[in-house]
Design an enzyme around this catalytic site. Structure first.
Site, mmCIF file in Angstrom:
data_model
loop_
_atom_site.group_PDB
_atom_site.id
_atom_site.type_symbol
_atom_site.label_atom_id
_atom_site.label_comp_id
_atom_site.label_asym_id
_atom_site.label_seq_id
_atom_site.Cartn_x
_atom_site.Cartn_y
_atom_site.Cartn_z
ATOM 1 N N CYS A 81 0.820 -1.209 0.000
ATOM 2 C CA CYS A 81 0.000 0.000 0.000
ATOM 3 C C CYS A 81 0.853 1.258 0.000
ATOM 4 O O CYS A 81 0.660 2.146 -0.822
ATOM 5 C CB CYS A 81 -0.931 0.001 1.213
ATOM 6 S SG CYS A 81 -1.895 1.517 1.359
ATOM 7 N N GLY A 184 0.750 -9.935 3.101
ATOM 8 C CA GLY A 184 0.258 -9.161 1.965
ATOM 9 C C GLY A 184 0.141 -9.962 0.685
ATOM 10 O O GLY A 184 -0.012 -11.189 0.702
ATOM 11 N N GLY A 220 -7.119 -6.010 -17.906
ATOM 12 C CA GLY A 220 -7.924 -5.979 -16.691
ATOM 13 C C GLY A 220 -8.573 -4.624 -16.500
ATOM 14 O O GLY A 220 -7.931 -3.588 -16.679
ATOM 15 N N SER A 221 -9.859 -4.621 -16.127
ATOM 16 C CA SER A 221 -10.584 -3.352 -15.982
ATOM 17 C C SER A 221 -11.185 -3.205 -14.585
ATOM 18 O O SER A 221 -12.289 -2.703 -14.423
ATOM 19 C CB SER A 221 -11.685 -3.243 -17.046
ATOM 20 O OG SER A 221 -12.636 -4.300 -16.909
ATOM 21 N N GLY A 222 -10.426 -3.645 -13.586
ATOM 22 C CA GLY A 222 -10.859 -3.456 -12.203
ATOM 23 C C GLY A 222 -10.345 -2.139 -11.657
ATOM 24 O O GLY A 222 -10.032 -1.211 -12.397
ATOM 25 N N GLU A 243 -10.170 -7.126 -21.531
ATOM 26 C CA GLU A 243 -10.903 -7.736 -20.428
ATOM 27 C C GLU A 243 -11.375 -9.134 -20.818
ATOM 28 O O GLU A 243 -12.007 -9.317 -21.855
ATOM 29 C CB GLU A 243 -12.106 -6.862 -20.053
ATOM 30 C CG GLU A 243 -13.061 -7.450 -19.043
ATOM 31 C CD GLU A 243 -12.372 -7.787 -17.721
ATOM 32 O OE1 GLU A 243 -12.432 -8.968 -17.330
ATOM 33 O OE2 GLU A 243 -11.766 -6.881 -17.098
ATOM 34 N N HIS A 501 -25.311 22.571 4.500
ATOM 35 C CA HIS A 501 -25.633 23.162 3.193
ATOM 36 C C HIS A 501 -24.725 24.368 2.938
ATOM 37 O O HIS A 501 -24.493 25.170 3.824
ATOM 38 C CB HIS A 501 -27.091 23.624 3.165
ATOM 39 C CG HIS A 501 -27.477 24.315 1.892
ATOM 40 N ND1 HIS A 501 -27.711 23.630 0.715
ATOM 41 C CD2 HIS A 501 -27.628 25.639 1.596
ATOM 42 C CE1 HIS A 501 -28.017 24.497 -0.233
ATOM 43 N NE2 HIS A 501 -27.968 25.737 0.269
#
Length: 521
Positions: A81, A184, A220-222, A243, A501
């Site tokens: 990470c 990990g 890959g399309s994650g 994909e 607001h």
């Protein structure tokens, strides 16, 4: 008994200052000192193998409970990470996002702004990512040192003997009453793909940003693929998604995925191929030789197309980093590398019909429950809670997730499709309500009216089951929703809560009020 009495002393010593910034008392320091010397049969109360976000979170919580703690960092404090994932990628997204915004002349003109031609320094953007990662890593190291966590630089592994952890660098064996596995994960590279981390690379290589390719294919399309498509198109690249499944973003809620395809793909220099495998990928040489990608049909396995591109990013997910950890020596069987655990993060010898491995826990990507950094941290804290005798279970349905594209995508709980099945199976009625960014004053002021927030709830109880958002700052908006899921808050209660607001949070207010038939002003 010694641990119980010391733990009680810690609670007494710290209770008066638990929610303040007051300095720790002498009694608290004395309790920590006693705890550190308490378990004479062991070198440590807790030994943690791995020092990513999960291992780090477990170490901090262990020290807060007065446990003498060691972390086997493997020369990688911060883990994926911090060093090769969430943190540096956000730096790239922040920098490239600014470039995208300043190049959008139409958007700026609507705000009354005109800017000259925008340029960027690739190496400086890459340095920003690296510097941020190093800074955060340094902060983690300092926090461990400040709490007197023993940081052992070598990689740890099990020896086959209960309570033992071996430092693979020195060969020294340590004894710990409890062991937490937090190794990990690493990028998954499918067979047939040759990675050189130069022209064909995983997220590890992409974060270095060695060059900005004119044309890059992303396999890959994650989450990872989407975020890097955002970076590349902002910096001027053309992108082709490859994909294997019949649809883009296959794990996303379908309604959100359709919106994402509209905002993040159709309006950009992106095309895609679905239902195909990148069966063979051969690296090239930047500026001299293209990367070759041979694609086959996912069903028939027949060759369908060959692409020649400047670069190829492999974003096909991640696999547990559990090899060479001595798991087999402890009789622990893995499934595709994943370690089986029960709901308390205790390790089982195998997923089905396995036996409990005493005093061994596994958290984070390695157990496969939810491969997110903050989920790993939550699991680490939970494991420590169970170690000290306070039963705890992580509610993974209440753990939020986010994709930091422009606009962002976030979610907590199941997709709408999964909720429909869940409601049918469990015998309750699913409710749905929606808030719109185009009706939000703050979003319109920013010129960012695209997106929706969808609340899915149990009509019988009113409890929020899931929320899916696409829009500006969706990653921040999801936290209120995750808290609602975790606390079992009902849409009736949420509809009466006051939202500031004008803020983006009113998008959620609209959805909550809509769930009970109210209108948001």
């Amino acid at each position: 008994m010694m641990r119980v009495s010391i733990f009680s002393l810690l609670l007494i010593a710290s209770s008066s200052s638990a929610f303040t910034a007051a300095p720790r008392s002498n009694a608290f320091r004395h309790a920590l000192s006693m705890a550190d010397a308490a378990s004479s049969d062991f070198d440590f109360d807790v030994a943690i193998i791995g020092c990513g976000v999960g291992g780090h979170g477990a170490a901090l919580h262990a020290r807060a409970q007065g446990l003498k703690t060691a972390v086997f960092a493997g020369n990688d404090v911060g883990g994926t990470c911090v060093n090769r994932g969430c943190v540096p990628s956000k730096a790239l997204l922040a920098a490239s996002g600014r470039v995208r915004e300043m190049k959008d002349a139409e958007h700026l003109a609507s705000l009354g702004i005109t800017v000259p031609e925008v340029s960027y320094d690739r190496s400086a953007i890459a340095a920003h990512a690296k510097n941020l990662a190093n800074r955060v890593k340094g902060n983690l190291e300092a926090s461990l040192k400040g709490l007197s966590v023993d940081v052992i630089e070598g990689k740890g592994s099990l020896t086959g003997v209960a309570h033992e952890v071996k430092d693979q660098s020195t060969g020294k064996v340590y004894r710990a009453k409890d062991i937490i596995l937090a190794p990990g994960s690493i990028p998954f590279v499918p067979p047939g793909i040759t990675v050189d981390e130069k022209t064909v690379y995983t997220s590890d290589g992409a974060l270095e940003l060695p060059f900005v390719p004119e044309w890059v294919a992303i396999i890959g399309s994650g989450y990872i693929g989407l975020e890097f498509s955002d970076v590349y198109t902002a910096l001027g690249s053309e992108v082709t998604f490859i994909e294997a499944l019949p649809m883009l973003m296959p794990t996303f809620d379908r309604e959100i995925a359709k919106q994402a395809e509209r905002f993040l793909i159709r309006e950009r220099a992106i095309d895609y191929r679905t239902g195909v495998f990148a069966a063979e990928v051969t690296p090239g040489i930047p500026g001299e030789k293209p990367v070759t990608i041979k694609m086959i049909d996912a069903n028939t396995k027949e060759h369908v197309e060959t692409l020649e591109v400047d670069a190829c990013m492999v974003a096909t997910g991640r696999v547990p980093n559990t090899k060479n950890m001595g798991l087999e020596d402890m009789g622990i069987e893995t499934n595709r590398g994943f370690v089986a655990v029960n709901e308390k993060m205790q390790v089982m010898t195998k997923a089905d019909g396995g036996e409990l491995v005493p005093h061994v826990y596994c958290i984070g990507d390695a157990n496969g429950k939810m491969m997110l950094a903050h989920a790993a941290s939550a699991q680490g804290i939970s494991a420590v809670e169970n170690i000290v005798g306070r039963s705890h279970v992580v509610n993974h349905d209440a753990v939020p997730a986010a994709c930091f594209t422009h606009p962002e995508i976030s979610m907590v709980g199941p997709t709408e499709e999964q909720c429909i099945e869940k409601a049918k199976k469990e015998g309750w009625t699913l409710g749905k309500s929606q808030g719109n960014f185009r009706a939000n004053s703050k979003a319109l002021a920013e010129g960012e009216g695209n997106g929706i927030a969808k609340v899915l709830f149990n009509k019988d109880t009113g409890k929020v089951v899931a929320v899916h958002i696409i829009g500006i700052h969706a990653a921040d908006l999801i936290q209120e929703c995750a808290n609602a899921v975790a606390a079992g808050t009902t849409v009736q209660e949420l509809s009466m809560m006051v939202h500031t607001h004008p803020t983006l949070s009113e998008v959620m207010d609209e959805a909550f009020k809509g769930a009970v038939g109210m209108s948001s002003h």
